[in-house]
Write a protein that holds these residues in place. Structure first.
Motif, PDB file in Angstrom:
ATOM      1  N   ALA A 199      15.489  49.185  49.658  1.00 42.27           N
ATOM      2  CA  ALA A 199      16.316  47.995  49.454  1.00 42.27           C
ATOM      3  C   ALA A 199      15.539  46.732  49.803  1.00 42.27           C
ATOM      4  CB  ALA A 199      17.586  48.088  50.291  1.00 42.27           C
ATOM      5  N   THR A 200      14.783  46.765  50.897  1.00 45.84           N
ATOM      6  CA  THR A 200      13.977  45.611  51.298  1.00 45.84           C
ATOM      7  C   THR A 200      12.910  45.305  50.260  1.00 45.84           C
ATOM      8  OG1 THR A 200      14.345  46.047  53.655  1.00 45.84           O
ATOM      9  CG2 THR A 200      12.414  44.720  53.075  1.00 45.84           C
ATOM     10  N   GLN A 201      12.281  46.358  49.744  1.00 44.00           N
ATOM     11  CA  GLN A 201      11.265  46.180  48.705  1.00 44.00           C
ATOM     12  C   GLN A 201      11.862  45.509  47.471  1.00 44.00           C
ATOM     13  OE1 GLN A 201       9.376  49.848  47.460  1.00 44.00           O
ATOM     14  NE2 GLN A 201       8.709  48.961  45.528  1.00 44.00           N
ATOM     15  N   LEU A 202      13.022  45.983  47.035  1.00 40.57           N
ATOM     16  CA  LEU A 202      13.646  45.423  45.837  1.00 40.57           C
ATOM     17  C   LEU A 202      14.180  44.011  46.077  1.00 40.57           C
ATOM     18  CD1 LEU A 202      15.548  48.527  44.411  1.00 40.57           C
ATOM     19  CD2 LEU A 202      13.291  47.643  43.779  1.00 40.57           C
ATOM     20  N   ALA A 203      14.616  43.731  47.314  1.00 35.48           N
ATOM     21  CA  ALA A 203      15.112  42.389  47.623  1.00 35.48           C
ATOM     22  C   ALA A 203      13.995  41.352  47.545  1.00 35.48           C
ATOM     23  CB  ALA A 203      15.747  42.370  49.011  1.00 35.48           C
ATOM     24  N   GLN A 204      12.759  41.797  47.690  1.00 39.08           N
ATOM     25  CA  GLN A 204      11.611  40.887  47.624  1.00 39.08           C
ATOM     26  C   GLN A 204      10.992  40.834  46.232  1.00 39.08           C
ATOM     27  OE1 GLN A 204       9.118  42.538  50.702  1.00 39.08           O
ATOM     28  NE2 GLN A 204      10.333  41.648  52.361  1.00 39.08           N
ATOM     29  N   ALA A 205      11.501  41.649  45.322  1.00 41.28           N
ATOM     30  CA  ALA A 205      11.001  41.687  43.950  1.00 41.28           C
ATOM     31  C   ALA A 205      11.629  40.560  43.130  1.00 41.28           C
ATOM     32  CB  ALA A 205      11.318  43.040  43.328  1.00 41.28           C
ATOM     33  N   PRO A 206      11.082  40.270  41.950  1.00 45.04           N
ATOM     34  CA  PRO A 206      11.662  39.235  41.083  1.00 45.04           C
ATOM     35  C   PRO A 206      13.034  39.667  40.577  1.00 45.04           C
ATOM     36  CG  PRO A 206       9.862  40.344  39.962  1.00 45.04           C
ATOM     37  CD  PRO A 206       9.847  40.837  41.372  1.00 45.04           C
ATOM     38  N   SER A 207      14.076  39.016  41.053  1.00 50.41           N
ATOM     39  CA  SER A 207      15.443  39.484  40.814  1.00 50.41           C
ATOM     40  C   SER A 207      15.840  39.452  39.341  1.00 50.41           C
ATOM     41  CB  SER A 207      16.435  38.672  41.651  1.00 50.41           C
ATOM     42  OG  SER A 207      16.317  37.291  41.385  1.00 50.41           O
ATOM     43  N   GLN A 208      15.361  38.460  38.608  1.00 53.19           N
ATOM     44  CA  GLN A 208      15.723  38.422  37.186  1.00 53.19           C
ATOM     45  C   GLN A 208      15.082  39.571  36.421  1.00 53.19           C
ATOM     46  OE1 GLN A 208      16.051  34.555  35.129  1.00 53.19           O
ATOM     47  NE2 GLN A 208      15.444  33.599  37.063  1.00 53.19           N
ATOM     48  N   ALA A 209      13.871  39.946  36.817  1.00 53.91           N
ATOM     49  CA  ALA A 209      13.212  41.085  36.175  1.00 53.91           C
ATOM     50  C   ALA A 209      13.952  42.382  36.484  1.00 53.91           C
ATOM     51  CB  ALA A 209      11.759  41.170  36.620  1.00 53.91           C
ATOM     52  N   LEU A 210      14.437  42.522  37.721  1.00 57.67           N
ATOM     53  CA  LEU A 210      15.226  43.704  38.076  1.00 57.67           C
ATOM     54  C   LEU A 210      16.512  43.758  37.250  1.00 57.67           C
ATOM     55  CD1 LEU A 210      14.927  43.783  41.972  1.00 57.67           C
ATOM     56  CD2 LEU A 210      13.761  45.267  40.333  1.00 57.67           C
ATOM     57  N   HIS A 211      17.169  42.612  37.114  1.00 62.70           N
ATOM     58  CA  HIS A 211      18.410  42.539  36.346  1.00 62.70           C
ATOM     59  C   HIS A 211      18.173  42.945  34.894  1.00 62.70           C
ATOM     60  CE1 HIS A 211      21.816  39.830  34.596  1.00 62.70           C
ATOM     61  NE2 HIS A 211      22.133  41.099  34.562  1.00 62.70           N
ATOM     62  N   GLU A 212      17.147  42.369  34.287  1.00 61.54           N
ATOM     63  CA  GLU A 212      16.864  42.683  32.881  1.00 61.54           C
ATOM     64  C   GLU A 212      16.469  44.151  32.721  1.00 61.54           C
ATOM     65  OE1 GLU A 212      17.443  40.877  30.355  1.00 61.54           O
ATOM     66  OE2 GLU A 212      17.239  38.753  30.864  1.00 61.54           O
ATOM     67  N   THR A 213      15.730  44.690  33.689  1.00 62.62           N
ATOM     68  CA  THR A 213      15.318  46.091  33.630  1.00 62.62           C
ATOM     69  C   THR A 213      16.528  47.003  33.694  1.00 62.62           C
ATOM     70  OG1 THR A 213      13.178  45.611  34.668  1.00 62.62           O
ATOM     71  CG2 THR A 213      13.958  47.892  34.768  1.00 62.62           C
ATOM     72  N   LYS A 214      17.438  46.713  34.619  1.00 64.07           N
ATOM     73  CA  LYS A 214      18.649  47.528  34.760  1.00 64.07           C
ATOM     74  C   LYS A 214      19.469  47.488  33.477  1.00 64.07           C
ATOM     75  CE  LYS A 214      22.883  48.008  37.512  1.00 64.07           C
ATOM     76  NZ  LYS A 214      23.536  47.777  38.821  1.00 64.07           N
ATOM     77  N   GLN A 215      19.701  46.309  32.951  1.00 65.34           N
ATOM     78  CA  GLN A 215      20.481  46.197  31.720  1.00 65.34           C
ATOM     79  C   GLN A 215      19.824  46.938  30.566  1.00 65.34           C
ATOM     80  OE1 GLN A 215      21.175  41.893  31.130  1.00 65.34           O
ATOM     81  NE2 GLN A 215      23.318  42.359  31.526  1.00 65.34           N
ATOM     82  N   ALA A 216      18.500  46.790  30.450  1.00 63.92           N
ATOM     83  CA  ALA A 216      17.788  47.410  29.334  1.00 63.92           C
ATOM     84  C   ALA A 216      17.826  48.931  29.413  1.00 63.92           C
ATOM     85  CB  ALA A 216      16.344  46.918  29.312  1.00 63.92           C
ATOM     86  N   MET A 217      17.656  49.467  30.602  1.00 65.56           N
ATOM     87  CA  MET A 217      17.657  50.926  30.749  1.00 65.56           C
ATOM     88  C   MET A 217      19.024  51.524  30.421  1.00 65.56           C
ATOM     89  SD  MET A 217      14.668  52.156  31.605  1.00 65.56           S
ATOM     90  CE  MET A 217      13.129  51.746  32.425  1.00 65.56           C
ATOM     91  N   TRP A 218      20.085  50.892  30.915  1.00 65.44           N
ATOM     92  CA  TRP A 218      21.422  51.391  30.603  1.00 65.44           C
ATOM     93  C   TRP A 218      21.717  51.253  29.115  1.00 65.44           C
ATOM     94  CZ3 TRP A 218      24.323  54.482  33.365  1.00 65.44           C
ATOM     95  CH2 TRP A 218      24.154  54.521  34.749  1.00 65.44           C
ATOM     96  N   ALA A 219      21.281  50.153  28.514  1.00 62.44           N
ATOM     97  CA  ALA A 219      21.501  49.951  27.078  1.00 62.44           C
ATOM     98  C   ALA A 219      20.766  51.005  26.256  1.00 62.44           C
ATOM     99  CB  ALA A 219      21.049  48.557  26.661  1.00 62.44           C
ATOM    100  N   ALA A 220      19.596  51.413  26.733  1.00 63.23           N
ATOM    101  CA  ALA A 220      18.783  52.368  25.986  1.00 63.23           C
ATOM    102  C   ALA A 220      19.477  53.704  25.801  1.00 63.23           C
ATOM    103  CB  ALA A 220      17.446  52.575  26.700  1.00 63.23           C
ATOM    104  N   LEU A 221      20.397  54.037  26.704  1.00 67.16           N
ATOM    105  CA  LEU A 221      21.108  55.307  26.594  1.00 67.16           C
ATOM    106  C   LEU A 221      22.108  55.320  25.435  1.00 67.16           C
ATOM    107  CD1 LEU A 221      21.735  55.930  30.398  1.00 67.16           C
ATOM    108  CD2 LEU A 221      20.051  57.053  28.931  1.00 67.16           C
ATOM    109  N   GLN A 222      22.377  54.141  24.880  1.00 67.33           N
ATOM    110  CA  GLN A 222      23.363  54.037  23.797  1.00 67.33           C
ATOM    111  C   GLN A 222      22.753  53.555  22.486  1.00 67.33           C
ATOM    112  OE1 GLN A 222      26.351  55.051  24.629  1.00 67.33           O
ATOM    113  NE2 GLN A 222      26.087  55.085  26.845  1.00 67.33           N
ATOM    114  N   GLN A 223      21.488  53.164  22.492  1.00 64.25           N
ATOM    115  CA  GLN A 223      20.911  52.475  21.339  1.00 64.25           C
ATOM    116  C   GLN A 223      19.773  53.266  20.694  1.00 64.25           C
ATOM    117  OE1 GLN A 223      21.741  47.823  22.198  1.00 64.25           O
ATOM    118  NE2 GLN A 223      19.785  48.550  22.973  1.00 64.25           N
ATOM    119  N   SER A 224      19.461  52.867  19.471  1.00 62.07           N
ATOM    120  CA  SER A 224      18.317  53.428  18.762  1.00 62.07           C
ATOM    121  C   SER A 224      17.036  52.758  19.260  1.00 62.07           C
ATOM    122  CB  SER A 224      18.460  53.189  17.264  1.00 62.07           C
ATOM    123  OG  SER A 224      18.360  51.786  16.985  1.00 62.07           O
TER     124      SER A 224
END
Length: 263
Positions: A199-224
């Motif tokens: 959690a500490t490691q991720l809190a120090q990471a670029p938050s917008q990149a984490l957000h976009e990564t999370k959204q993209a990975m979840w979207a990939a489970l439904q998309q071509s």
């Protein structure tokens, strides 16, 4: 500044961008009730209202993570279990998946039934090597819910998913790790420490990149693939315009640690 608040059945703590939600019914192995669901919704409201929130860490007090639904809770004593799911579990799972920051689950002791699937709703699940995971629904004449019928086949494939669901077999954290069900199994006495370090490691990471990564990975489970390539293009365009991207490149070229600001 550190901040904490006790709700009826959940303890809330926030420090350095990490919000820790501790299921707090240790005498019942943190089995879920309507009150606990209400508390979790209130906690997530509070976390989202705090501008410095960057990571959610979900854990349980006492000797286990969560034993699943409390079968003595009033809302369980109804013939319309679907209504209870729609009101509580479905709301919670959808919210955890849609949060704009990573969710980590730290699982010790036991994660059973809906408690197991609550752990799987996290983006990253850390379990003790000897912690117990079980889809216990079949033992009371039910099928997996709280997202279990979606999480299981997507993580481990249809055969393993059906086996876990139809037999209710107990598996250890080490076995869950080996089959790809969770992110990582660690020694039992290191679960919370490992989750906090992550959690500490991720809190120090670029938050917008984490957000976009999370959204993209979840979207990939439904998309071509074609749809996902377009998604990556649009998300990377947004990230390429952030101050954190500029800082990351500068830090790389200057051979120093980056100082990300979330902007």
């Amino acid at each position: 500044m550190p901040f904490s608040q006790d709700f009826a059945q959940v303890h809330y703590q926030s420090e350095n961008g990490v919000v820790t939600l501790t299921l707090n019914r240790p005498e019942r192995i943190n089995s879920l009730t309507a009150q606990m669901h209400a508390d979790l919704r209130a906690c997530l409201d509070l976390a989202e209202s705090q501008r410095d929130t960057k990571v959610i860490l979900l854990t349980g007090a006492g000797k286990g993570f969560c034993a699943g639904q409390d079968l003595t809770d009033q809302e369980t004593n109804t013939r319309d279990l679907g209504e209870a799911l729609e009101k509580n579990y479905n709301v919670l799972v959808r919210r955890l998946v849609c949060l704009p920051y990573p969710v980590i689950a730290a699982v010790h002791g036991v994660a059973a039934g809906a408690g197991a699937n609550l752990a799987l709703a996290a983006d990253l699940t850390i379990m003790g090597q000897n912690a117990v995971f079980t889809q216990a629904f079949i033992r009371i004449g039910l099928m997996p819910d709280a997202g279990g019928t979606w999480f299981l086949p997507h993580r481990v494939g249809l055969q393993k998913a059906l086996g876990l669901a139809m037999t209710g077999e107990k598996i250890t954290g080490q076995e869950a790790d080996a089959m790809g069900l969770i992110w990582k199994a660690v020694p039992d006495d290191q679960v919370l420490l490992a989750a906090q370090a992550l959690a500490t490691q991720l809190a120090q990471a670029p938050s917008q990149a984490l957000h976009e990564t999370k959204q993209a990975m979840w979207a990939a489970l439904q998309q071509s693939l074609d749809q996902q390539l377009d998604w990556e293009r649009d998300a990377q365009r947004r990230l390429g315009r952030t101050a954190d991207f500029s800082e990351g490149v500068s830090a790389f070229l200057e051979k120093r640690a980056p100082q990300f600001k979330g902007s």
